[in-house]
Design an enzyme around this catalytic site. Structure first.
Site, mmCIF file in Angstrom:
data_model
loop_
_atom_site.group_PDB
_atom_site.id
_atom_site.type_symbol
_atom_site.label_atom_id
_atom_site.label_comp_id
_atom_site.label_asym_id
_atom_site.label_seq_id
_atom_site.Cartn_x
_atom_site.Cartn_y
_atom_site.Cartn_z
ATOM 1 N N ASP A 134 -22.104 -35.436 4.961
ATOM 2 C CA ASP A 134 -23.117 -36.634 4.558
ATOM 3 C C ASP A 134 -24.175 -36.791 5.823
ATOM 4 O OD1 ASP A 134 -20.849 -36.778 2.970
ATOM 5 O OD2 ASP A 134 -20.571 -39.075 3.115
ATOM 6 N N LYS A 172 -26.226 -40.741 -1.628
ATOM 7 C CA LYS A 172 -25.204 -41.925 -1.176
ATOM 8 C C LYS A 172 -25.844 -43.326 -0.605
ATOM 9 C CE LYS A 172 -21.935 -42.573 2.900
ATOM 10 N NZ LYS A 172 -21.192 -41.924 3.645
ATOM 11 N N LYS A 193 -22.476 -41.670 -4.435
ATOM 12 C CA LYS A 193 -21.507 -42.158 -3.561
ATOM 13 C C LYS A 193 -21.856 -43.467 -3.266
ATOM 14 C CE LYS A 193 -18.717 -41.336 0.653
ATOM 15 N NZ LYS A 193 -18.637 -40.442 1.916
#
Length: 214
Positions: A89, A151, A180
């Site tokens: 991430d 995300k 996400k």
């Protein structure tokens, strides 16, 4: 419906101890979460603790500010994968998104993706600092660069995941790319609303408590 595989069970606090990380991995195995999400230093520890399970190891890159150089982010990501990370991430360069230099943003993400190969790449936009238009263009840059997910948040900014932002991200990236939601998710109602809006992964440190809610 089983919700366990939506969760990246997360512990990213600066003072996380080995006991904290051990507990995180034990919980992830018990509840069969999708991943544990930890800082890069703890990737090898988690890889060993999770042996024999199908729980993956996720880590964060350029975290939490996103202001490292692209070369540094790519190196950090490649190093994390070499230590056992299955998913990465990365925080986008928020300043360049604010400058509307989305060619830079796309190029940076592409460099990190090239560094990690087939491993899953999620791009943290940090929506709390972006306009709706900037969220859209950040999503488009991440998609064009070959990222697997966008995300919402680091959890360390001024705000976390919102239903409105998740819906906008899903609308922008389409049905095939991951979205996400992370940051400030404390209960099952929030989680269900975010899933309904289009999220298909939840980053959360309250995963176990949510699993016990009726």
């Amino acid at each position: 419906m089983k919700y366990n595989k939506f969760f990246d069970h997360t512990c990213l606090k600066a003072d996380a101890t080995l006991d904290d990380i051990t507990k995180l991995c034990q919980e992830a195995k018990e509840y069969d979460f999708m991943t544990v999400c930890v800082n890069p230093f703890y990737v090898p520890v988690c890889k060993k603790l999770l042996e024999g399970s199908d729980v993956k190891v996720c880590t964060v890159i350029g975290f939490p500010l996103g202001q490292m150089t692209p070369k540094a982010k790519a190196f950090e990501a490649k190093n994390a994968v070499s230590l056992g990370a299955d998913e990465v991430d990365m925080v986008q360069n928020i300043a360049m998104a604010k400058e509307h230099d989305f060619k830079f943003v796309e190029k940076e993400i592409r460099q990190v993706k090239a560094a990690i190969g087939e491993k899953t790449l999620k791009v943290i936009l940090e929506n709390c600092y972006l306009t709706k238009n900037e969220i859209v263009y950040s999503c488009k840059a991440a998609k064009a660069a070959g990222a697997d997910f966008v995300k919402t948040s680091t959890g360390f900014g001024s705000g976390g995941a919102t239903v409105e932002d998740v819906a906008l991200m899903r609308e922008t990236v389409g049905p095939l790319m991951g979205v996400k939601a992370a940051g400030g998710i404390h209960n099952k109602q929030q989680m269900l609303e975010l899933l309904a809006a289009g999220a298909n992964r939840i980053g959360c440190s309250h995963s176990v408590a949510i699993m016990h809610e009726k």
